[in-house]
Enzyme design. Structure first.
Site: not given
Length: 251
Positions: A9, A13, A109, A143-144, A147, A153
């Site tokens: 959390c 994201m 996913s 990507h940033h 990562k 993925g």
């Protein structure tokens, strides 16, 4: 009302999803789990799943690969469905995901966005046409700089979608620096770029003789992944054991 635990959390994201849930009348976050512990959320946050004492219908996971084993054990033991979004899982962990899905609902996913999942469908249709015409296939993802895993993925999922439509005859190549030979026909080159704050760019390149066709997806905000994860959570709550993906949510 779907009761959700947000696993991870305090991550980027995690914050995005918690904010989006506030705008959705059909789901609520009843607890958070994060190794960094307390936060300013209006729901309890636990440092580990073993401390959670709140009932929930589903867990949404955006943590990291190191936390996935414990997460899967918890879900199997408590019969709690899980939307698994962490990437960079090892083969052993992927096998454990498969085993866990025999006991509880698991939705995995590589990418939660509607656009990417539509692209996966399109690739299965067009890849055999390009391959038969002699087009080379390359994937470039960006990507940033924070990562952790490479390639993404999503890039692997795109390659898998292509390869499945080509009878899995193609080899994935991540580095050609040590090779001194012409490009083999049946390979998919996958390149990773890391820099700045790029949310997520993916280009699938079909390069033929004197022509190139590129299918692209650009993510301009992490909200697209959060919205997909929330829809997946509402879909998965109450489902029986099994493996699910975003195609099931979007069907």
């Amino acid at each position: 009302m779907t009761r959700m635990i947000m696993h991870g959390c305090n991550g980027r994201m995690g914050h995005v999803i918690v904010d989006l849930v506030k705008e959705d009348a059909d789901i609520e976050v009843v607890a958070g789990v994060d190794a960094f512990g307390e936060s300013t959320y209006d729901f309890p946050v636990f440092k580990s799943l073993s401390e959670v004492d709140v009932a929930a219908d589903v867990i949404v996971d955006f943590s990291n690969a190191s936390a996935v084993d414990g997460l899967l054990d918890y879900c199997a033991e408590h019969n709690t469905p899980v939307v698994l979004c962490s990437t960079g899982l090892s083969k052993e962990q992927l096998d454990k995901v498969s085993e866990t899905s025999k006991k509880v609902a698991v939705l995995k996913s590589a990418n939660m966005s509607v656009g990417v999942n539509a692209l996966l469908k399109v690739l299965k249709e067009v890849s055999p046409l390009f391959a038969a015409a002699g087009f080379d296939i390359e994937i470039v993802e960006k990507h940033h700089n924070q990562k952790l895993d490479a390639p993404s993925g999503t890039a692997i999922a795109l390659a898998d979608s292509i390869n499945e439509s080509l009878n899995n005859e193609y080899e994935y190549v991540y580095d050609r620096s040590e090779r001194r030979e012409k490009r083999p026909v049946k390979e998919i080159g996958i390149s990773a770029v890391r820099g700045g704050t790029i949310v997520g760019d993916h280009d699938v390149i079909f390069a033929g003789h004197d022509e190139v066709v590129t299918l692209s997806h650009r993510a301009y905000s992490r909200a697209i992944f959060g919205k997909g994860a929330i829809e997946a959570a509402k879909f998965l709550a109450g489902k029986g054991a099994g493996m699910y993906d975003m195609a099931d949510v979007l069907a």
